[in-house]
Design a protein around this motif. Structure first.
Motif, PDB file in Angstrom:
ATOM      1  N   GLU A 208       0.822  -1.192   0.000  1.00 38.77           N
ATOM      2  CA  GLU A 208       0.000   0.000   0.000  1.00 38.77           C
ATOM      3  C   GLU A 208       0.866   1.256   0.000  1.00 38.77           C
ATOM      4  OE1 GLU A 208      -2.660  -0.148   3.272  1.00 38.77           O
ATOM      5  OE2 GLU A 208      -3.815  -1.850   2.487  1.00 38.77           O
ATOM      6  N   THR A 209       0.316   2.337  -0.485  1.00 40.49           N
ATOM      7  CA  THR A 209       1.020   3.615  -0.499  1.00 40.49           C
ATOM      8  C   THR A 209       1.431   4.005   0.914  1.00 40.49           C
ATOM      9  OG1 THR A 209      -0.239   4.321  -2.424  1.00 40.49           O
ATOM     10  CG2 THR A 209       0.855   6.038  -1.151  1.00 40.49           C
ATOM     11  N   GLY A 210       2.699   4.401   1.070  1.00 39.70           N
ATOM     12  CA  GLY A 210       3.203   4.798   2.379  1.00 39.70           C
ATOM     13  C   GLY A 210       3.701   3.658   3.219  1.00 39.70           C
ATOM     14  N   ALA A 211       3.666   2.437   2.676  1.00 40.03           N
ATOM     15  CA  ALA A 211       4.094   1.285   3.471  1.00 40.03           C
ATOM     16  C   ALA A 211       5.610   1.248   3.639  1.00 40.03           C
ATOM     17  CB  ALA A 211       3.612  -0.007   2.812  1.00 40.03           C
ATOM     18  N   GLY A 212       6.350   1.902   2.755  1.00 41.28           N
ATOM     19  CA  GLY A 212       7.806   1.927   2.896  1.00 41.28           C
ATOM     20  C   GLY A 212       8.557   1.292   1.744  1.00 41.28           C
ATOM     21  N   LYS A 213       7.857   1.163   0.598  1.00 49.08           N
ATOM     22  CA  LYS A 213       8.540   0.573  -0.567  1.00 49.08           C
ATOM     23  C   LYS A 213       9.759   1.398  -0.974  1.00 49.08           C
ATOM     24  CE  LYS A 213       4.903   0.610  -3.286  1.00 49.08           C
ATOM     25  NZ  LYS A 213       3.886   1.134  -2.361  1.00 49.08           N
ATOM     26  N   SER A 214       9.689   2.709  -0.770  1.00 47.93           N
ATOM     27  CA  SER A 214      10.802   3.581  -1.167  1.00 47.93           C
ATOM     28  C   SER A 214      12.067   3.289  -0.380  1.00 47.93           C
ATOM     29  CB  SER A 214      10.409   5.054  -0.983  1.00 47.93           C
ATOM     30  OG  SER A 214      10.147   5.328   0.387  1.00 47.93           O
TER      31      SER A 214
ATOM     32  N   ILE B 266      19.213   0.319  -1.816  1.00 51.41           N
ATOM     33  CA  ILE B 266      20.012   0.085  -3.026  1.00 51.41           C
ATOM     34  C   ILE B 266      20.902   1.282  -3.304  1.00 51.41           C
ATOM     35  CG2 ILE B 266      19.911  -0.214  -5.522  1.00 51.41           C
ATOM     36  CD1 ILE B 266      19.265  -2.738  -4.094  1.00 51.41           C
ATOM     37  N   ARG B 267      20.359   2.477  -3.157  1.00 50.67           N
ATOM     38  CA  ARG B 267      21.168   3.685  -3.418  1.00 50.67           C
ATOM     39  C   ARG B 267      22.300   3.811  -2.399  1.00 50.67           C
ATOM     40  NH1 ARG B 267      15.800   6.068  -4.501  1.00 50.67           N
ATOM     41  NH2 ARG B 267      15.607   6.292  -6.765  1.00 50.67           N
ATOM     42  N   LEU B 268      22.047   3.410  -1.166  1.00 51.49           N
ATOM     43  CA  LEU B 268      23.100   3.472  -0.150  1.00 51.49           C
ATOM     44  C   LEU B 268      24.278   2.587  -0.539  1.00 51.49           C
ATOM     45  CD1 LEU B 268      21.429   3.506   3.391  1.00 51.49           C
ATOM     46  CD2 LEU B 268      22.920   5.236   2.380  1.00 51.49           C
ATOM     47  N   VAL B 269      23.985   1.333  -0.893  1.00 49.81           N
ATOM     48  CA  VAL B 269      25.084   0.433  -1.243  1.00 49.81           C
ATOM     49  C   VAL B 269      25.662   0.761  -2.614  1.00 49.81           C
ATOM     50  CG1 VAL B 269      24.202  -1.437   0.188  1.00 49.81           C
ATOM     51  CG2 VAL B 269      23.528  -1.310  -2.217  1.00 49.81           C
ATOM     52  N   SER B 270      25.004   1.691  -3.326  1.00 45.39           N
ATOM     53  CA  SER B 270      25.533   2.154  -4.616  1.00 45.39           C
ATOM     54  C   SER B 270      26.307   3.453  -4.465  1.00 45.39           C
ATOM     55  CB  SER B 270      24.388   2.337  -5.616  1.00 45.39           C
ATOM     56  OG  SER B 270      23.731   1.117  -5.861  1.00 45.39           O
ATOM     57  N   GLY B 271      26.634   3.816  -3.226  1.00 48.98           N
ATOM     58  CA  GLY B 271      27.447   5.005  -2.995  1.00 48.98           C
ATOM     59  C   GLY B 271      26.673   6.289  -2.919  1.00 48.98           C
ATOM     60  N   GLY B 272      25.337   6.212  -2.778  1.00 47.50           N
ATOM     61  CA  GLY B 272      24.526   7.420  -2.699  1.00 47.50           C
ATOM     62  C   GLY B 272      24.761   8.183  -1.408  1.00 47.50           C
ATOM     63  N   ALA B 273      24.171   9.372  -1.352  1.00 46.83           N
ATOM     64  CA  ALA B 273      24.332  10.221  -0.178  1.00 46.83           C
ATOM     65  C   ALA B 273      23.746   9.553   1.060  1.00 46.83           C
ATOM     66  CB  ALA B 273      23.662  11.579  -0.414  1.00 46.83           C
ATOM     67  N   ALA B 274      24.445   9.691   2.168  1.00 47.20           N
ATOM     68  CA  ALA B 274      23.992   9.115   3.437  1.00 47.20           C
ATOM     69  C   ALA B 274      23.235  10.177   4.224  1.00 47.20           C
ATOM     70  CB  ALA B 274      25.182   8.604   4.241  1.00 47.20           C
ATOM     71  N   GLU B 275      21.966   9.913   4.515  1.00 46.45           N
ATOM     72  CA  GLU B 275      21.144  10.860   5.263  1.00 46.45           C
ATOM     73  C   GLU B 275      20.844  10.272   6.638  1.00 46.45           C
ATOM     74  OE1 GLU B 275      17.703  11.953   3.050  1.00 46.45           O
ATOM     75  OE2 GLU B 275      18.797  12.111   1.150  1.00 46.45           O
ATOM     76  N   SER B 276      21.330  10.943   7.661  1.00 46.06           N
ATOM     77  CA  SER B 276      21.118  10.430   9.017  1.00 46.06           C
ATOM     78  C   SER B 276      19.634  10.404   9.388  1.00 46.06           C
ATOM     79  CB  SER B 276      21.887  11.292  10.026  1.00 46.06           C
ATOM     80  OG  SER B 276      21.467  12.652   9.943  1.00 46.06           O
ATOM     81  N   SER B 277      18.822  11.222   8.709  1.00 44.82           N
ATOM     82  CA  SER B 277      17.389  11.243   8.998  1.00 44.82           C
ATOM     83  C   SER B 277      16.713   9.929   8.625  1.00 44.82           C
ATOM     84  CB  SER B 277      16.711  12.398   8.245  1.00 44.82           C
ATOM     85  OG  SER B 277      16.891  12.259   6.835  1.00 44.82           O
TER      86      SER B 277
END
Length: 596
Positions: free
Chosen positions: A30-36, A42-53
Motif C-alpha cells: 500500500e502507499t506509504g508502506a515503505g517501498k521507497s 540500493i542507493r546506499l550500497v551504490s554510494g549514494g548520499a547518506a542521510e542520518s534522517s
C-alpha cells in the motif's frame, strides 16, 4: 545479479531480507508502506548520499548490504589481462557489467569470494557513514563505481544519468555492436594522442633548446673574447704579488747579493768581503798546502759550493728591476678580474672553463638539429591523423545506421506502453570543431531527443518528460538493447514505471518487463496488479503497529514474499482493494494469463 538485500534500521524497516528472483521481481504494498526504503537501501550500497534522517528512531545506525552473484565469465575476467586498464569499465577496458565490476573491485584490493561480491553501507545517526566492499573499508566512490556496473536504477531521481551525452554514446555503441569499429578507432586515436604528446614534449624542448642554444653561443663567444690560457690567472696573481711587494724584494735581493758577491751591487767597502770572495780565499789557502789527500778534497768541495753560489747570485741578479710599475699592476688586476668572472661561471679553474667551452660547442650542434626532428614528427602525425579520421568515419557510419534503427524501434515500443504519439530520435552529428573534430570516442556528437506526445517539440532526454514517462522510455530502450545485443549482465530496477498507466497498457507494460527479465534481472516497484502478475517473485511491504512497548517508531514495516494463495490475495487487493471471491477469481485469471 542481486542475490540478497539485507536492511536494518532504515526508516520504518527494523529488519528485512529480500532474495529477488533471477528474472522479474515485483515489490508491492500500500502507499506509504515503505517501498521507497528498498530503493534507499540500493542507493546506499551504490554510494549514494547518506542521510542520518533515514536512521530508524531510537537506533544508533542504519545498515544495508547487497550480495551480488557473478557469472563464471565475470569472475574469470579478473585474470584476463591488466586490471588497471580494465578497471575503467569503458571502451578502454573491453569489460562491461559484472566483468567491469570485478575489475574495479580488484583495483580496490577486493576479489569475489565464492563467486559473490558483498557491498554494504553503514549510516550512523550522527551522520557519518562507512562503505565496505568485500569486508574491506573503501571510499564511497569505489562502492558507487562497482555498484554502477551491477545495478541500473530507473527512477525519477535516477533518470538524469542518461541525459549525459557520454551515457547516450555508450548506450548507442552497445546497441550498434560496434566494438570492432570502436576498438580500431581507439587504437588509431591512441597512436595519434601518443604522437601529439611526443610533439608537445619536443616543442617544449625545442623552445627550451633555442634558449639553451642562445645561452651556449653567448657563453662561448664570451670565453673566446677573453681568450684565457691555462694557468694564466695563477701567473698573474704571482706577478701582482711581486709588484705589491717590490720594495721588500729589492731590499732583500740587494742585501743578499751584497753578502754573496759584492761585485753584483754597489756596496760600501766597510761591509767587508763577500761570501764568494771568502770561499775563493779558503780554496787558495787549501791548494797552497802541498800535502794531498783531505785538503785537496775539501778544496774541491768548496769550489763546488762556490759554483752553486754563482748560480744563486745569477738568479737573484735577474730579479732586480723586474717588479713592474703601477700601470702594470692596474692591467694585471683588470685581467685577473676578467678571468675570475669566467671561473665563477664555468670554473672553478681556467682548465674547467676551457673544457666547458669545448663541450658546449658539441652540444650546440645537437641543439640546432631539433627543428628538423619536429618537422619529421609533424609529417608522421599527419599520417596518423588521416588514419584516425578514416577509422572515425567507419565508426560514424555504424552509429548512424544503429541510431536510425534504435529510434524507430523505441518509438514502436512506446506506443505499446501507453505513450501514443511519443517518439525518440537518436541524432548522430559530426562534432562542430573544424580545426580538430576528433575525440577519444570518435568525431560524433550523440543526442537522444524525446517527443513525449504528438505536437510537442523535441527536447533533450531528461528534460522532456515526467518520471513515469522516462521510466517507460528507459524500459523501451533496454528492451531494444536486449533484443539486439542480448542480456546486459545487470540488475535493472524500475520505479514509477507504471505512473499514469492502467488497463490494457498496464498489461503490456508488465509483459515487456517480463520480456526484459528473460535476459537480465528486473526488479519493479509497482502498484499495478497487471504488472506484478508477470513477476517470477513478489514481495509485499506492509506497515503495522508495533507490538513492542519500547519501539520508538510505533509502527513496523515488514517485507515478505508471497506465493500461492497468499499471492492471489495480494493481487486481488491490488485489483480492487478487497479480497472478494470475484476479485480473487480475477486475480487467479490474471496470474494464469501473465505468462510469456
Amino acid at each position: 545479479m542481486l542475490e540478497e538485500l539485507d536492511i536494518r534500521n532504515l526508516g520504518p524497516i527494523r529488519e528485512a531480507t529480500i532474495a529477488p528472483a533471477a528474472g522479474m521481481t515485483a515489490i508491492t504494498g500500500e502507499t506509504g508502506a515503505g517501498k521507497s526504503m528498498l530503493l534507499s537501501a540500493i542507493r546506499l550500497v551504490s554510494g549514494g548520499a547518506a542521510e542520518s534522517s533515514r536512521v530508524s528512531a531510537g537506533a544508533d545506525e542504519a545498515w544495508a548490504q547487497a550480495i551480488f552473484a557473478l557469472s563464471d565469465d565475470a569472475v574469470a575476467s579478473e585474470h584476463s589481462g591488466d586490471t588497471n586498464d580494465a578497471g575503467s569499465g569503458d571502451a578502454d577496458s573491453g569489460f562491461t557489467g559484472a566483468a567491469a565490476a570485478v575489475a574495479k573491485a580488484h583495483d580496490a584490493g577486493v576479489d569475489p569470494e565464492d563467486g559473490e561480491l558483498f557491498l554494504s553501507r553503514t549510516v550512523r545517526a550522527s551522520g557519518r557513514s562507512r562503505a565496505v566492499l568485500g569486508g574491506k573499508s573503501v571510499p564511497r566512490s569505489v562502492l558507487g563505481a562497482v555498484a554502477g556496473e551491477l545495478v541500473t536504477i530507473h527512477g525519477q531521481t535516477d533518470q538524469l544519468k542518461i541525459a549525459a551525452s557520454s551515457r547516450q554514446r555508450e548506450f548507442l555503441d552497445r546497441v550498434a555492436g560496434d566494438e570492432a569499429e570502436l576498438a580500431a578507432y581507439r587504437k588509431a586515436w591512441d597512436a595519434l594522442a601518443a604522437m601529439d604528446e611526443r610533439l608537445e614534449r619536443l616543442r617544449s624542448q625545442e623552445s627550451s633548446a633555442r634558449q639553451q642554444a642562445d645561452y651556449l653561443r653567448e657563453s662561448i663567444d664570451r670565453i673566446n673574447r677573453t681568450d684565457p690560457q691555462p694557468g694564466e690567472d695563477e701567473e698573474l696573481k704571482a706577478r701582482r704579488e711581486r709588484i705589491e711587494n717590490a720594495a721588500d724584494i729589492a731590499q732583500g735581493v740587494g742585501s743578499a747579493l751584497g753578502a754573496l758577491d759584492a761585485s753584483q751591487v754597489d756596496v760600501d767597502a766597510a761591509d767587508g768581503a763577500s761570501a764568494v770572495e771568502l770561499i775563493n780565499h779558503a780554496v787558495t789557502s787549501l791548494r797552497a798546502i802541498r800535502v794531498g789527500g783531505t785538503f785537496a778534497e775539501q778544496a774541491d768541495r768548496l769550489e763546488s759550493i762556490n759554483a752553486d753560489l754563482g748560480d744563486v747570485v745569477f738568479a737573484l741578479s735577474q730579479e732586480l728591476g723586474d717588479e713592474g710599475s703601477v700601470e702594470d699592476l692596474d692591467q694585471i688586476n683588470g685581467r685577473i678580474h676578467e678571468l675570475g668572472d669566467l671561473t665563477r661561471r664555468w670554473g672553478p679553474t681556467l682548465a674547467d672553463v676551457l673544457a666547458w667551452r669545448d663541450k658546449a660547442a658539441f652540444d650546440l650542434e645537437d641543439l640546432d638539429a631539433s627543428p628538423e626532428k619536429v618537422a619529421e614528427l609533424e609529417s608522421e602525425r599527419q599520417t596518423l591523423y588521416d588514419a584516425a579520421l578514416a577509422a572515425a568515419d567507419v565508426l560514424s557510419a555504424a552509429r548512424v545506421a544503429a541510431a536510425a534503427d534504435l529510434g524507430a524501434r523505441v518509438t514502436e515500443e512506446l506506443g505499446s506502453l501507453a505513450m501514443l504519439g511519443a517518439s525518440l530520435e537518436v541524432r548522430v552529428t559530426p562534432r562542430d570543431k573544424a580545426d580538430d573534430p576528433l575525440g577519444p570516442y570518435g568525431r560524433d556528437d550523440i543526442a537522444f531527443l524525446f517527443t513525449p506526445f504528438e505536437g510537442s517539440p523535441q527536447l533533450p532526454m531528461g528534460k522532456s518528460a515526467s518520471g513515469g514517462e522516462l521510466s517507460r522510455l528507459m524500459l523501451a530502450l533496454e528492451l531494444v538493447a536486449a533484443d539486439t545485443r542480448g542480456g546486459a549482465d545487470q540488475t535493472f530496477i524500475f520505479d514509477e514505471v507504471d505512473a499514469g498507466v492502467g488497463g490494457k497498457a498496464a498489461v503490456e507494460l508488465g509483459k515487456r518487463l517480463a520480456r526484459l527479465a528473460r535476459s537480465a534481472q528486473v526488479i519493479v516497484v509497482t502498484h499495478l496488479a497487471q504488472v506484478a502478475s508477470w513477476a517470477d517473485a513478489q514481495f509485499v511491504v506492509t506497515k503495522e503497529p508495533s507490538d513492542a512497548d519500547d519501539d520508538d517508531l510505533g509502527v513496523v514495516t515488514t517485507i515478505a514474499e508471497v506465493n500461492g494463495e497468499t499471492r492471489v490475495h495480494e493481487i486481488a487487493r491490488m485489483l480492487s482493494g478487497s479480497e472478494s471471491e470475484a476479485s480473487l477469481d480475477h486475480a487467479r485469471e490474471l496470474l494464469k494469463e501473465s505468462v510469456l
